[in-house]
Design an enzyme around this catalytic site. Sequence first.
Site, PDB file in Angstrom:
ATOM      1  N   GLY A  14       0.960  -1.178  -0.015  1.00  0.00           N
ATOM      2  CA  GLY A  14      -0.126   0.156   0.021  1.00  0.00           C
ATOM      3  C   GLY A  14       0.765   1.168  -0.108  1.00  0.00           C
ATOM      4  O   GLY A  14       1.702   1.421   0.850  1.00  0.00           O
ATOM      5  N   GLY A  16      -1.012   4.454  -1.361  1.00  0.00           N
ATOM      6  CA  GLY A  16      -1.945   5.211  -1.540  1.00  0.00           C
ATOM      7  C   GLY A  16      -2.960   4.835  -0.642  1.00  0.00           C
ATOM      8  O   GLY A  16      -2.782   5.012   0.524  1.00  0.00           O
ATOM      9  N   GLU A 122      -9.107  -1.645  -7.528  1.00  0.00           N
ATOM     10  CA  GLU A 122      -8.114  -0.938  -8.319  1.00  0.00           C
ATOM     11  C   GLU A 122      -8.260  -0.972  -9.949  1.00  0.00           C
ATOM     12  O   GLU A 122      -7.335  -1.072 -10.619  1.00  0.00           O
ATOM     13  CB  GLU A 122      -6.599  -1.521  -8.153  1.00  0.00           C
ATOM     14  CG  GLU A 122      -6.266  -1.428  -6.578  1.00  0.00           C
ATOM     15  CD  GLU A 122      -6.167  -0.189  -5.919  1.00  0.00           C
ATOM     16  OE1 GLU A 122      -6.073   0.681  -6.700  1.00  0.00           O
ATOM     17  OE2 GLU A 122      -6.294  -0.065  -4.655  1.00  0.00           O
TER      18      GLU A 122
END
Length: 231
Positions: A14, A16, A122
């Site tokens: 991770g 963001g 995503e």
Amino acid sequence: MTIDTPKEGMWVLGYGSLIWKPPPHYTFRLQGYLTGFIRRFYMQSRDHRGTPANPGRVVTLVSHKDLIKKRNEYIDHLIGHEIPLSEQEVPIPHDALKVWCVAYYIPSEKVAEVKEYLDIREQDGYSTHQVEFHISPEHNKCSSKEEEDVVSVLPVHPKTNHKYLTSMIYLGTLDNEAYIGPENIMDTALVIRTSVGDSGKNIEYLIELTKLMRQFHPDTYLEELLRIVES
């Protein structure tokens, strides 16, 4: 080199929104960094933080290789960051090309479920890749026997002298239609200030990411962008 972890669990990085809104079912997380990348708000968000008509901005990582490939586009924007735009090997670690982030460990029985969840989350321009994640010893203390067992088998990187692992990561690359960079930071700030999507205001994304990064390693780009957005 991919590291086989006990029970064939999965690592996912991770850098963001996954930092402040982590994936489900992770058993622990490690803090550390990647080398050879910069973090930038160069991805359009047409679902979570914007709309198809008015896309917001979310982060991706731009590799040193891509910076070299697009040197004429990036050189003005990167002046002052001391990023080497040459074919020579990047020194490791190189502060201007070091992205601090977190690695989540997903146990084997939850890998399929979490992968499906992340693929949907995503889906707007991101694809999966494998990268080396360097573990920061000053930011990590094993909190369980399982975590200790997993970390203990990891090798030490010959250049950083830190333990490292190979992890899955979702990146928005230069060749996808949602990629918008390089973009002037003032233009990015204006978009973030005004954009809203299904997951809320775009500025919330920036605020939460910047705030979480301050807890273990502030990001100068995020801090400058937030200052402009809030001014």
